[in-house]
Write an enzyme that holds these catalytic residues in place. Structure first.
Site, PDB file in Angstrom:
ATOM      1  N   MET A 135      91.619  12.794  60.023  1.00  0.00           N
ATOM      2  CA  MET A 135      92.116  11.829  61.008  1.00  0.00           C
ATOM      3  C   MET A 135      93.061  12.493  62.002  1.00  0.00           C
ATOM      4  O   MET A 135      93.858  13.356  61.626  1.00  0.00           O
ATOM      5  CB  MET A 135      92.847  10.685  60.308  1.00  0.00           C
ATOM      6  CG  MET A 135      91.951   9.734  59.564  1.00  0.00           C
ATOM      7  SD  MET A 135      92.878   8.339  58.895  1.00  0.00           S
ATOM      8  CE  MET A 135      94.000   9.173  57.788  1.00  0.00           C
ATOM      9  N   GLU A 149      99.505   6.419  62.040  1.00  0.00           N
ATOM     10  CA  GLU A 149     100.402   6.760  60.942  1.00  0.00           C
ATOM     11  C   GLU A 149     101.844   6.343  61.227  1.00  0.00           C
ATOM     12  O   GLU A 149     102.729   6.574  60.395  1.00  0.00           O
ATOM     13  CB  GLU A 149     100.339   8.258  60.649  1.00  0.00           C
ATOM     14  CG  GLU A 149      99.013   8.676  60.047  1.00  0.00           C
ATOM     15  CD  GLU A 149      99.085  10.006  59.336  1.00  0.00           C
ATOM     16  OE1 GLU A 149     100.203  10.443  58.999  1.00  0.00           O
ATOM     17  OE2 GLU A 149      98.037  10.612  59.121  1.00  0.00           O
ATOM     18  N   HIS A 160     102.639  21.743  56.683  1.00  0.00           N
ATOM     19  CA  HIS A 160     102.127  20.718  57.598  1.00  0.00           C
ATOM     20  C   HIS A 160     101.862  19.373  56.921  1.00  0.00           C
ATOM     21  O   HIS A 160     101.525  18.402  57.583  1.00  0.00           O
ATOM     22  CB  HIS A 160     100.854  21.220  58.273  1.00  0.00           C
ATOM     23  CG  HIS A 160     101.074  22.323  59.258  1.00  0.00           C
ATOM     24  ND1 HIS A 160     101.328  23.618  58.865  1.00  0.00           N
ATOM     25  CD2 HIS A 160     101.086  22.328  60.614  1.00  0.00           C
ATOM     26  CE1 HIS A 160     101.479  24.374  59.946  1.00  0.00           C
ATOM     27  NE2 HIS A 160     101.347  23.624  61.004  1.00  0.00           N
ATOM     28  N   LYS A 190     125.731  39.938  38.051  1.00  0.00           N
ATOM     29  CA  LYS A 190     126.736  39.475  37.101  1.00  0.00           C
ATOM     30  C   LYS A 190     126.127  39.644  35.713  1.00  0.00           C
ATOM     31  O   LYS A 190     125.153  38.972  35.359  1.00  0.00           O
ATOM     32  CB  LYS A 190     127.106  38.017  37.350  1.00  0.00           C
ATOM     33  CG  LYS A 190     128.197  37.534  36.397  1.00  0.00           C
ATOM     34  CD  LYS A 190     128.400  36.036  36.474  1.00  0.00           C
ATOM     35  CE  LYS A 190     129.416  35.612  35.410  1.00  0.00           C
ATOM     36  NZ  LYS A 190     129.442  34.156  35.225  1.00  0.00           N
ATOM     37  N   GLY A 217     132.596  26.572  30.419  1.00  0.00           N
ATOM     38  CA  GLY A 217     132.304  25.149  30.484  1.00  0.00           C
ATOM     39  C   GLY A 217     133.263  24.259  29.726  1.00  0.00           C
ATOM     40  O   GLY A 217     133.108  23.038  29.715  1.00  0.00           O
ATOM     41  N   GLY A 248     136.219  28.578  32.090  1.00  0.00           N
ATOM     42  CA  GLY A 248     137.297  27.798  31.499  1.00  0.00           C
ATOM     43  C   GLY A 248     138.163  27.054  32.482  1.00  0.00           C
ATOM     44  O   GLY A 248     138.866  26.122  32.097  1.00  0.00           O
TER      45      GLY A 248
END
Length: 647
Positions: A48, A54, A320, A489, A550, A577
């Site tokens: 289409m 649309e 797209h 790290k 944590g 921490g």
């Protein structure tokens, strides 16, 4: 093997082939690589050409679609004259029936038909249809015929089409693509184009992901000397019917976020048929001819990614979504102009790859008592320019490092990091590689031209694992354009309960990685002797924990961290921490060179506000350290002079 050409296009769908032809017409030598022409979304589409049906709102996207549709007639004529293959282009107009009265919406390109008019105009519509819009400028093209014409035209013009080639990597050096590594050898060119649709993310960190669509076709009844029952496209609510001249009626399409889950499903086909029968009941008695599916290349804003990339000799032509067929002519024209003249049409500015890195915080803020939080900025000029953090010869003005884990959404992560002002962001390599929950699309979510990636070896229990993952992290940084990024790290953590690092494994891995040329930033217990040993083997920082990762317990190892700071000849980064800005300031006041904070920001009620607070606290703590606090005394000391008092 080493193949050379002016332009190398990765991707053999409608976008890649259209651009290849346009460049060839302008005199370039072009090679197109594709794993399988049949896998392209081109063959799974309906064809289409429907920017109005649309209901694309007034926007750069609508302008792009309109400009492309205006090119279609001449473009298809040119292809048909070159190949002798009919493309099925038909400016037939599109009828958009509706089940609710929306006549007051007045789309500028449509004509409203009431219930009586639309049923006269198209007999057989469902009883629920109460009216609709007629869009005379929209149309269709036979996408499969178009794909055949594009491929044949490429062969006629001498474009080097390589099918059955799997591209394994795009090799970069100093922000330039130097080659493309494939299953059949290495390809080189002066300029490269990425046009691999839904698969683009597998080669470069662009925010393109697959959105599955299922379709089917039925056979319309044909009678001699009589027209087909349907001759124009019906674009109804949630479904569309596209008649072909050979009697096929295409029914589409589902839109499914199911990753790479392939094949048609009973649920998908049932959904398509029930919607189609409601729109046009006569088709319920027609024969089913075919069912198929494909992957649309979707982006977060459902608009394509066109133009420049982080590499100066790589152009992007992907994402797209639903409009690849429609946008093929304009994509080819604008990108060929860009590559030929190095001048971009102003419209391309709206489709840049990095637009996703600069979304406004007003769109991404979560509900919170704090309604506006701007990104952290440096308010004290002198320390920001003369007191910089230097790691492995690289200069950073921000001393707060942040992480990307534990955020509830990608958007919160983006805004939390932006508000913090952090310039170094650590990323768990294994979680990105395996697309762990919360890490999907992570590589594309941040602007790596402005942020230095710190790959980490989180999840590694042994030195061998950590070394292997560190190597993957270096390659990941290269894919993101940081060709000279050798940072890692280092985490070696066999302890699943307290997540305490293994000192022996960390030292072993550090020695190996330093020898391989890595700039190693090891995460360690607050052990002054280990810190010194890691410095001696060549690590560029040490990163002692303040308390278990944590936990939010704050600085529980202050005495040992103080010794490490006093003895170290390399930057000391307090990691793990820290739970509040006051604790961040405390670490900096002790003389730490930087801190790394993740959980305290990501798990806060307002991560954006907490990110800003942590950035401000880090800056304040550093300034306090440089200023020098007053001595602690056991007795009072008046702040006002005692002389000259009134008696």
């Amino acid at each position: 093997m080493n193949f050379c050409s002016d332009i190398l296009i990765v991707g053999g769908g409608v976008i890649g082939l259209a651009l290849a032809l346009e460049l060839k017409w302008r005199g370039a030598t072009v090679t197109v690589l594709t794993r399988d022409f049949k896998q392209a979304a081109t063959l799974a589409a309906a064809g289409m050409l429907a920017p109005h049906a649309e209901a694309i709102p007034e926007s750069p996207m609508r302008e792009l679609c309109g400009r492309s549709r205006s090119l279609y007639s001449q473009w298809c004529t040119k292809l048909e004259q070159l190949t002798g293959v009919a493309t099925g282009y038909l400016p037939c107009g599109i009828l958009a029936p509706v089940y609710e009265d929306v006549s007051a919406s007045h789309p500028e390109a449509g004509n409203w038909l009431d219930k009586q008019a639309i049923h006269l105009y198209q007999p057989g519509l469902g009883a629920d249809v109460i009216g609709g819009w007629w869009y005379p400028e929209d149309g269709q093209v036979d996408n499969r015929a178009l794909a055949q014409a594009l491929r044949l035209a490429a062969q006629e013009l001498g474009i080097d089409l390589r099918e059955g080639v799997t591209v394994e990597a795009i090799e970069q050096q100093n922000r330039r693509v130097c080659s493309v590594r494939t299953s059949v050898g290495e390809f080189q060119a002066d300029h490269y184009v990425l046009a691999t649709g839904a698969w683009s993310n597998q080669l470069l960190p662009v925010p393109v992901y697959p959105k599955k669509g299922q379709m089917l076709s039925v056979q319309m009844p044909t009678h001699p000397h009589q027209p087909l029952p349907l001759q124009r496209v019906l674009y109804g609510p949630d479904t569309y019917l596209v008649p072909r001249r050979d009697g096929r009626l295409l029914i589409g399409a589902t839109s499914e976020d199911v990753g790479w889950q392939s094949d048609n499903t009973p649920a998908g086909i049932h959904t398509l048929l029930s919607r189609a029968i409601r729109l046009y009941p006569p088709l319920q008695n027609w024969s089913i001819r075919e069912c198929w599916w494909g992957f649309r290349p979707a982006t977060p804003d459902e608009s394509p990614i066109l133009g420049v990339s982080p590499c100066e000799n790589l152009t992007l032509a992907t994402g797209h979504y639903r409009n690849g067929i429609l946008l093929a002519p304009i994509t080819a024209q604008l990108l060929a102009d860009l590559m030929e003249t190095q001048t971009a049409d102003p419209l391309l500015e709206h489709f840049r790859y990095d637009r996703f890195y600069h979304q406004s915080s007003s769109n991404l803020m979560i509900s919170s008592p704090i309604t506006s939080v701007s990104p952290q900025t440096t308010s004290v000029t002198e320390p920001a320019t003369s007191d910089s953090l230097i790691i492995a010869g690289r200069t950073f003005h921000a001393r707060l490092m942040t992480g990307t884990g534990k955020y509830s959404t990608i958007e919160q992560m983006q805004q939390g990091i932006a508000a913090s002002g952090s310039q170094i962001v650590t990323v768990a390599v294994r979680r990105v590689q395996t697309k762990s929950p919360g890490h999907e699309g992570l590589a594309e979510a941040l602007d790596w031209t402005k942020i230095w990636m710190l790959p980490n070896t989180a999840g590694c229990k042994t030195a061998e694992e950590a070394v292997r993952v560190a190597r993957l992290g270096r390659e990941m940084a290269k894919l993101l354009g940081q060709e000279d990024n050798n940072f890692v790290k280092l985490e070696v953590i066999p302890d699943a309960k307290y997540l305490l690092p293994d000192p022996i494994g960390t030292l072993e891995a550090a020695e190996k990685l330093v020898k391989e040329g890595f700039a190693v930033l090891p995460y360690i217990n607050a052990d002054p002797m280990l810190a010194k040993r890691l410095e001696e083997v060549g690590c560029v920082t040490v990163m002692p924990l303040g308390s278990p990762i944590g936990s939010g317990q704050g600085i529980k190892t202050a005495a040992n961290i103080q010794i490490i700071i006093e003895e170290a000849g390399i930057p000391v980064v307090v990691d793990a921490g820290i739970g509040s800005p006051s604790e961040a300031a405390q670490a900096m006041e002790m003389g730490a060179d930087a801190i790394l904070v993740n959980s305290a920001i990501a798990l806060a009620k307002n991560p954006v506000a907490m990110g800003k607070a942590m950035g401000m606290a880090t800056e304040a703590g550093r300034l306090a350290f440089l200023a020098g606090r007053i001595p602690i005394k056991s007795y009072a000391s008046a702040s006002s002079p005692l002389t000259g008092t009134i008696s």
